[in-house]
Design a protein around this motif. Sequence first.
Motif, PDB file in Angstrom:
ATOM      1  N   ILE A  64       0.880  -1.223  -0.019  1.00 53.98           N
ATOM      2  CA  ILE A  64       0.152   0.048   0.081  1.00 53.98           C
ATOM      3  C   ILE A  64       0.856   1.190  -0.052  1.00 53.98           C
ATOM      4  O   ILE A  64       0.416   2.317  -0.612  1.00 53.98           O
ATOM      5  CB  ILE A  64      -0.973   0.004   1.032  1.00 53.98           C
ATOM      6  N   ARG A  65       2.264   1.219   0.314  1.00 55.44           N
ATOM      7  CA  ARG A  65       2.924   2.271   0.574  1.00 55.44           C
ATOM      8  C   ARG A  65       3.432   2.767  -0.806  1.00 55.44           C
ATOM      9  O   ARG A  65       3.374   3.956  -1.116  1.00 55.44           O
ATOM     10  CB  ARG A  65       4.101   1.970   1.506  1.00 55.44           C
ATOM     11  N   TYR A  66       3.814   1.836  -1.744  1.00 54.62           N
ATOM     12  CA  TYR A  66       4.191   2.052  -2.914  1.00 54.62           C
ATOM     13  C   TYR A  66       2.827   2.521  -3.847  1.00 54.62           C
ATOM     14  O   TYR A  66       2.968   3.522  -4.839  1.00 54.62           O
ATOM     15  CB  TYR A  66       4.477   0.985  -3.760  1.00 54.62           C
ATOM     16  N   LYS A  67       1.767   2.220  -3.639  1.00 56.89           N
ATOM     17  CA  LYS A  67       0.463   2.534  -4.363  1.00 56.89           C
ATOM     18  C   LYS A  67       0.287   3.895  -3.901  1.00 56.89           C
ATOM     19  O   LYS A  67      -0.127   4.660  -4.796  1.00 56.89           O
ATOM     20  CB  LYS A  67      -0.496   1.613  -3.769  1.00 56.89           C
ATOM     21  N   LEU A  68       0.313   4.151  -2.798  1.00 55.19           N
ATOM     22  CA  LEU A  68       0.225   5.825  -2.275  1.00 55.19           C
ATOM     23  C   LEU A  68       0.959   6.492  -2.849  1.00 55.19           C
ATOM     24  O   LEU A  68       0.712   7.546  -3.315  1.00 55.19           O
ATOM     25  CB  LEU A  68       0.084   5.884  -0.855  1.00 55.19           C
ATOM     26  N   ILE A  69       2.323   6.217  -2.991  1.00 48.47           N
ATOM     27  CA  ILE A  69       3.370   7.244  -3.501  1.00 48.47           C
ATOM     28  C   ILE A  69       3.048   7.258  -4.966  1.00 48.47           C
ATOM     29  O   ILE A  69       3.058   8.366  -5.387  1.00 48.47           O
ATOM     30  CB  ILE A  69       4.938   6.356  -3.367  1.00 48.47           C
ATOM     31  N   ILE A  70       2.729   6.221  -5.493  1.00 46.45           N
ATOM     32  CA  ILE A  70       2.364   6.337  -7.285  1.00 46.45           C
ATOM     33  C   ILE A  70       1.398   7.147  -7.248  1.00 46.45           C
ATOM     34  O   ILE A  70       1.260   8.097  -8.192  1.00 46.45           O
ATOM     35  CB  ILE A  70       2.227   4.858  -7.646  1.00 46.45           C
ATOM     36  N   HIS A  71       0.139   7.048  -6.505  1.00 46.67           N
ATOM     37  CA  HIS A  71      -0.972   7.894  -6.448  1.00 46.67           C
ATOM     38  C   HIS A  71      -0.394   9.448  -6.367  1.00 46.67           C
ATOM     39  O   HIS A  71      -1.138  10.435  -7.179  1.00 46.67           O
ATOM     40  CB  HIS A  71      -2.060   7.382  -5.499  1.00 46.67           C
ATOM     41  N   PHE A  72       0.212   9.794  -5.146  1.00 44.01           N
ATOM     42  CA  PHE A  72       0.410  10.946  -4.980  1.00 44.01           C
ATOM     43  C   PHE A  72       1.417  11.482  -6.061  1.00 44.01           C
ATOM     44  O   PHE A  72       1.154  12.973  -6.364  1.00 44.01           O
ATOM     45  CB  PHE A  72       1.330  11.173  -3.646  1.00 44.01           C
ATOM     46  N   LEU A  73       2.396  10.853  -6.633  1.00 44.92           N
ATOM     47  CA  LEU A  73       3.134  11.562  -7.805  1.00 44.92           C
ATOM     48  C   LEU A  73       2.358  11.543  -8.691  1.00 44.92           C
ATOM     49  O   LEU A  73       2.523  12.937  -9.510  1.00 44.92           O
ATOM     50  CB  LEU A  73       4.132  10.279  -8.129  1.00 44.92           C
ATOM     51  N   LEU A  74       1.292  10.892  -9.229  1.00 44.99           N
ATOM     52  CA  LEU A  74       0.565  10.948 -10.480  1.00 44.99           C
ATOM     53  C   LEU A  74      -0.408  12.410 -10.297  1.00 44.99           C
ATOM     54  O   LEU A  74      -0.424  13.118 -11.340  1.00 44.99           O
ATOM     55  CB  LEU A  74      -0.547   9.809 -10.616  1.00 44.99           C
ATOM     56  N   ILE A  75      -0.892  12.682  -9.055  1.00 44.69           N
ATOM     57  CA  ILE A  75      -1.602  13.814  -8.969  1.00 44.69           C
ATOM     58  C   ILE A  75      -1.015  14.932  -8.601  1.00 44.69           C
ATOM     59  O   ILE A  75      -1.461  16.416  -8.571  1.00 44.69           O
ATOM     60  CB  ILE A  75      -2.934  13.563  -7.808  1.00 44.69           C
ATOM     61  N   SER A  76       0.461  15.058  -8.402  1.00 50.50           N
ATOM     62  CA  SER A  76       1.126  16.338  -7.965  1.00 50.50           C
ATOM     63  C   SER A  76       2.302  16.337  -9.131  1.00 50.50           C
ATOM     64  O   SER A  76       2.337  17.865  -9.743  1.00 50.50           O
ATOM     65  CB  SER A  76       1.758  16.076  -6.718  1.00 50.50           C
ATOM     66  N   ILE A  77       3.114  15.584  -9.558  1.00 45.33           N
ATOM     67  CA  ILE A  77       3.944  15.882 -10.351  1.00 45.33           C
ATOM     68  C   ILE A  77       3.650  16.125 -11.843  1.00 45.33           C
ATOM     69  O   ILE A  77       3.966  16.953 -12.512  1.00 45.33           O
ATOM     70  CB  ILE A  77       5.322  14.699 -10.195  1.00 45.33           C
ATOM     71  N   LEU A  78       2.834  15.000 -12.383  1.00 40.68           N
ATOM     72  CA  LEU A  78       2.469  15.027 -13.752  1.00 40.68           C
ATOM     73  C   LEU A  78       1.783  16.209 -14.066  1.00 40.68           C
ATOM     74  O   LEU A  78       2.115  16.839 -15.114  1.00 40.68           O
ATOM     75  CB  LEU A  78       1.592  13.794 -14.110  1.00 40.68           C
ATOM     76  N   PRO A  79       0.786  16.977 -13.227  1.00 39.88           N
ATOM     77  CA  PRO A  79       0.201  18.158 -13.605  1.00 39.88           C
ATOM     78  C   PRO A  79       1.420  19.288 -13.681  1.00 39.88           C
ATOM     79  O   PRO A  79       1.240  20.255 -14.470  1.00 39.88           O
ATOM     80  CB  PRO A  79      -0.780  18.304 -12.333  1.00 39.88           C
ATOM     81  N   SER A  80       2.205  19.276 -12.704  1.00 40.63           N
ATOM     82  CA  SER A  80       3.055  20.188 -12.697  1.00 40.63           C
ATOM     83  C   SER A  80       4.115  20.171 -14.007  1.00 40.63           C
ATOM     84  O   SER A  80       4.506  21.287 -14.415  1.00 40.63           O
ATOM     85  CB  SER A  80       4.088  20.116 -11.408  1.00 40.63           C
ATOM     86  N   ILE A  81       4.488  19.205 -14.357  1.00 45.95           N
ATOM     87  CA  ILE A  81       5.255  18.931 -15.569  1.00 45.95           C
ATOM     88  C   ILE A  81       4.363  19.397 -16.707  1.00 45.95           C
ATOM     89  O   ILE A  81       5.214  20.189 -17.682  1.00 45.95           O
ATOM     90  CB  ILE A  81       5.635  17.442 -15.790  1.00 45.95           C
ATOM     91  N   GLY A  82       3.275  18.947 -16.800  1.00 48.84           N
ATOM     92  CA  GLY A  82       2.287  19.455 -17.853  1.00 48.84           C
ATOM     93  C   GLY A  82       1.878  20.763 -17.972  1.00 48.84           C
ATOM     94  O   GLY A  82       2.237  21.540 -19.047  1.00 48.84           O
ATOM     95  N   LEU A  83       1.921  21.550 -16.761  1.00 46.15           N
ATOM     96  CA  LEU A  83       1.748  23.041 -16.787  1.00 46.15           C
ATOM     97  C   LEU A  83       3.235  23.580 -17.112  1.00 46.15           C
ATOM     98  O   LEU A  83       3.192  24.765 -17.741  1.00 46.15           O
ATOM     99  CB  LEU A  83       1.442  23.107 -15.139  1.00 46.15           C
ATOM    100  N   GLY A  84       4.057  23.074 -16.766  1.00 43.85           N
ATOM    101  CA  GLY A  84       5.381  23.834 -17.074  1.00 43.85           C
ATOM    102  C   GLY A  84       5.833  23.578 -18.503  1.00 43.85           C
ATOM    103  O   GLY A  84       6.011  24.535 -19.026  1.00 43.85           O
ATOM    104  N   LEU A  85       5.439  22.704 -19.155  1.00 43.97           N
ATOM    105  CA  LEU A  85       5.745  22.256 -20.606  1.00 43.97           C
ATOM    106  C   LEU A  85       4.613  23.543 -21.417  1.00 43.97           C
ATOM    107  O   LEU A  85       5.145  24.120 -22.199  1.00 43.97           O
ATOM    108  CB  LEU A  85       5.236  21.163 -20.962  1.00 43.97           C
ATOM    109  N   LEU A  86       3.322  23.426 -20.918  1.00 43.67           N
ATOM    110  CA  LEU A  86       2.596  24.414 -21.411  1.00 43.67           C
ATOM    111  C   LEU A  86       2.986  25.942 -21.248  1.00 43.67           C
ATOM    112  O   LEU A  86       2.943  26.775 -22.301  1.00 43.67           O
ATOM    113  CB  LEU A  86       1.000  24.276 -20.899  1.00 43.67           C
TER     114      LEU A  86
END
Length: 626
Positions: free
Chosen positions: A18-40
């Motif tokens: 569950i620790r890895y699932k939570l880490i993956i979930h938090f990374l998906l909802i925080s880092i990916l939008p930040s990267i997409g926003l930065g590229l845009l």
Amino acid sequence: MPSRMNKMERLAFNNLPIRYKLIIHFLLISILPSIGLGLLIGWTVDRIVEDQSNQNTVQLISKVNSALENDVENLQKITYLISFDPGVQSFLSGQMKEKEQTGNGTANGESADYNIRKFLQGFTTLSSEIAGIMLVNSKGDFISNEMYSRPGTSVTNEEWYKEAVDNKGIFKIIGHPYGRAVMSHVDYQESEVVSAVRAIVDPETQVVQGVVLVDLKLRVIAEKARDVTLGKTGYLTVVDNNGDMIYAPQHPFMTNIPVELFTETSGITSEKVDGRHLQLIYRTSPFTGWTTLGVFPMDESAYGVREITFNVVTFVFVVCMLGMTASFYLAYSISRPIGQLASFMSKAQSGDLTIRYWGDRSDEIGRLGRSFNTMLAQISRLLSLSELQERQKREAELRSLQAHIKPHFLYNTLDTIHWMARSRGAEDIAEVVQSLSKLFRLGLSKGSDIIPLSDELEHIVSYLKIQHVRYSSKLAYSIEADPQLQELYVLKLLLQPVVENAIYHGIKERRGPGHISIEVAEREGDLFLTVRDNGKGMPPERLAMLKQKLESVGGESESAEVEQPIPDSAGSGYGILNVQARIRLTYGAPYGLHIESELGVGTVVTVQHPMIRDSSNTQKSSKDFE
């Protein structure tokens, strides 16, 4: 096949902690939008900054063009003013020379030539950007304060004069006066001035009467273009319609500018010069015909964009680092108590019911932990109750057996048989009856479960005497016990089932006489009673099965073993499994029976028993000895 692969991938993800699932979930909802926003943001800023930079450059070029057009327009106006002057008209028509010959060529006491020179000097005085003015008639005569022609040359044969004549009175900019025969008193270099000409035409006959030549100082153009900077090293340059340089700074990026680049009146293009990519922004003046060109390296045009991109990337990197840190912290804070609770449950599953969850959390995990503690307490209570009920059941069975046997009647009957045998001389029968009487007396023990070790040994001696009479010389036995150890207390009927098994399954199956030895010793604070025989022994598979059954007694299958005891072959009802169950129920592990046997050699059974010195403190549960 693809659906099967997708199903396997989902299963693999579901099996992650569950620790890895939570880490993956938090990374998906925080880092990916930040990267997409930065590229845009980076792409948008790049496009907007580039467009604004080009627009600003075009506006600067337009202002420079307007300033140059004003200067050239002033020159054009000066040529018009000069052509309208009556003295100039007289000079161009030749009348001034005729008047000088007749003596009428003066005005106010001054010659007409002097008046024209004075008139022209007024323009050069008022307009400091003018380097010189020359007035030439069709016959080659000229008037100028600043310029003169080389001796032996005719200005009417000059290219600039012919171009002015060809334009029929239209103002024209010649450019740098390379190779002309006109010199300047100030000694301007050809590259330091720009020449403009206009033919003066008779409005009635359209005949060219002469040409006005005006030299414009190059510094006027240079000041306007030099004040504009494009980036760090960019610059403005001015070229004519033939591609010749009107103005260029020192050490320009391009020394030769092809006219083919200027396909329209204004635009943006690029050129590669000496391995360097240059961006060119140009605008052509319809009035002067000059093209003002902005030249700057393309990597400099992206300098501001790179700075903004760097700031965006830095921001995204910081956000990603904070997001990853927060993700790991949140995942750890959520998964750690869950992992601890899972560890407690694993220990409880392995049999450790004393484990407890410790925590003051009030969330779902805290409530689950407290429910887990309650469950373990209930299980422990039920197990204790079951153990107590089982012990009470066995005690009740034993007491019921004892109650059905009338001790005094049995003792009196056996004593009567004993004296009858002695009176008739049957000593062997008397001895057997006496041993049987002791066997029953010690076995019943007035209902007590705990007896002195000396009584247990006396009980087994009586049993062995009876068996010795039965088997005669086939059975021999010996007992070794320290007198001090005989004062200890043990559970009754420990040795009789073990010795019984040794006789019926060991000595009886052996060829020739057999021997049973009983040893009592103290080791590591515990009492060890060892029964060793040299009988038939057991095969390895039977020994392994018996060991497994002994170890299972007192464990998960304890109740089944107690409720369904396996009697020995003699049918006594007190087999070694029952002895193991009694010891484990009373004292717990590691106390009990330990068996070693070798086929054809014999069997050794060791009874490990706690050291009990006071009969009043013998009823102890297994927890008292852990």
